[in-house]
Motif scaffolding. Structure first.
Motif, PDB file in Angstrom:
ATOM      1  N   LYS A 100       3.718 -11.643 -10.699  1.00  0.00           N
ATOM      2  CA  LYS A 100       2.682 -10.775 -11.265  1.00  0.00           C
ATOM      3  C   LYS A 100       1.351 -11.520 -11.408  1.00  0.00           C
ATOM      4  O   LYS A 100       0.311 -11.038 -10.977  1.00  0.00           O
TER       5      LYS A 100
ATOM      6  N   THR B 186      -1.251  -7.647 -16.372  1.00  0.00           N
ATOM      7  CA  THR B 186       0.093  -8.031 -15.923  1.00  0.00           C
ATOM      8  C   THR B 186       1.003  -7.995 -17.136  1.00  0.00           C
ATOM      9  O   THR B 186       0.627  -8.409 -18.229  1.00  0.00           O
ATOM     10  N   THR B 187       2.198  -7.464 -16.944  1.00  0.00           N
ATOM     11  CA  THR B 187       3.156  -7.327 -18.030  1.00  0.00           C
ATOM     12  C   THR B 187       4.562  -7.170 -17.469  1.00  0.00           C
ATOM     13  O   THR B 187       4.734  -6.761 -16.324  1.00  0.00           O
TER      14      THR B 187
ATOM     15  N   GLU C  59       7.164  -1.884 -19.342  1.00  0.00           N
ATOM     16  CA  GLU C  59       6.645  -0.619 -18.836  1.00  0.00           C
ATOM     17  C   GLU C  59       5.822   0.117 -19.887  1.00  0.00           C
ATOM     18  O   GLU C  59       4.835   0.776 -19.567  1.00  0.00           O
TER      19      GLU C  59
ATOM     20  N   SER D 252       2.274  -0.941 -19.765  1.00  0.00           N
ATOM     21  CA  SER D 252       1.611  -0.324 -18.619  1.00  0.00           C
ATOM     22  C   SER D 252       1.203   1.113 -18.924  1.00  0.00           C
ATOM     23  O   SER D 252       0.093   1.533 -18.598  1.00  0.00           O
ATOM     24  N   SER D 253       2.063   1.867 -19.571  1.00  0.00           N
ATOM     25  CA  SER D 253       1.712   3.261 -19.876  1.00  0.00           C
ATOM     26  C   SER D 253       0.626   3.345 -20.950  1.00  0.00           C
ATOM     27  O   SER D 253      -0.198   4.250 -20.932  1.00  0.00           O
TER      28      SER D 253
ATOM     29  N   PRO E 170      -2.839   3.447 -16.699  1.00  0.00           N
ATOM     30  CA  PRO E 170      -3.272   2.909 -15.411  1.00  0.00           C
ATOM     31  C   PRO E 170      -3.634   3.971 -14.388  1.00  0.00           C
ATOM     32  O   PRO E 170      -3.058   5.044 -14.364  1.00  0.00           O
TER      33      PRO E 170
ATOM     34  N   LYS F 233      -3.278   3.062 -11.314  1.00  0.00           N
ATOM     35  CA  LYS F 233      -2.158   2.796 -10.424  1.00  0.00           C
ATOM     36  C   LYS F 233      -1.355   1.638 -10.990  1.00  0.00           C
ATOM     37  O   LYS F 233      -1.904   0.598 -11.322  1.00  0.00           O
ATOM     38  N   ALA F 234      -0.066   1.834 -11.106  1.00  0.00           N
ATOM     39  CA  ALA F 234       0.834   0.765 -11.548  1.00  0.00           C
ATOM     40  C   ALA F 234       1.590   0.251 -10.330  1.00  0.00           C
ATOM     41  O   ALA F 234       2.023   1.023  -9.474  1.00  0.00           O
TER      42      ALA F 234
ATOM     43  N   TYR G  28       4.838  -2.041  -9.247  1.00  0.00           N
ATOM     44  CA  TYR G  28       6.073  -2.651  -9.713  1.00  0.00           C
ATOM     45  C   TYR G  28       6.533  -3.638  -8.653  1.00  0.00           C
ATOM     46  O   TYR G  28       6.714  -3.263  -7.493  1.00  0.00           O
TER      47      TYR G  28
END
Length: 193
Positions: free
Chosen positions: A6, A105-106, A109, A112-113, A117, A119-120, A122
């Motif tokens: 990441k 970066t994480t 999830e 991220s939400s 975003p 665009k995420a 994975y």
């Protein structure tokens, strides 16, 4: 999962020449466990102005940051975020205008939400072939074992243990970079770590 690449992927984007052309300023902050809006904002401000004084008032820091970024395109990378609090995230991003793009970066999830975003991405484990290539680059200074057949079998066995993690391939490859003794490679393979 740790070691998936990441941070490396974010570094490639951050250091890409087209990024320099697209943004007036950019900043990188490694957040980790300490998601402190004051410290993060101070770090961003210092990256924009080395002479900025250390303030502890978040409002004052955010006003200064907003002024510095007014009318500017800004790229911010927040690396390794663990804090799942939506309200903390909302407070941190308050000074950023429309010209700001943020890469996070994480491993989580929910983080991220919260970032909402556009665009995420994975990341998945690498294929055995790609992991073997990274390992060879670091261990042998080569893309493959073609010129180092004496290490090919043991190298492939070592790489299977990485389970597709690029960081493991890089770290162990770097460890073996100066080792020319086949038995040392076997010791690495047999090591339970």
């Amino acid at each position: 999962m740790g070691g998936m690449g990441k941070t490396t992927l974010a570094q490639l984007v951050y250091n890409d020449p087209s990024i320099k052309e697209s943004f007036d300023h950019k900043s990188w902050v490694c957040v980790a466990d300490d998601f402190d809006a004051v410290n993060i904002t101070q770090t961003i401000l210092r990256s924009l102005d080395a002479d900025s004084r250390d303030e502890n008032d978040l409002n004052l820091l955010q006003v200064k940051l907003k002024e510095k970024l007014s009318g500017k395109r800004f790229l911010l990378v927040l690396d390794d975020i663990w804090n799942e609090s939506y309200s903390d995230w909302t407070i941190l991003r308050a000074p950023f205008a429309a010209g700001t793009k943020i890469i996070v970066t994480t491993r989580l999830e929910k983080v991220s939400s919260n970032v909402d975003p556009v665009k995420a991405f994975y990341l998945d484990k690498l294929s055995h072939h790609d992991c073997l290539s990274i390992f060879a680059q670091h261990a042998l200074k080569a893309r493959s074992f073609a010129g180092h057949l004496q290490f090919k079998e043991i190298g492939e066995n070592i790489v299977r243990r990485f389970n597709g993690l690029p960081l493991a391939a890089k770290a162990i490859g770097s460890l073996l970079r100066t080792v020319q003794d086949h038995s040392e490679w076997e010791n690495v393979y047999e090591n339970e770590i």
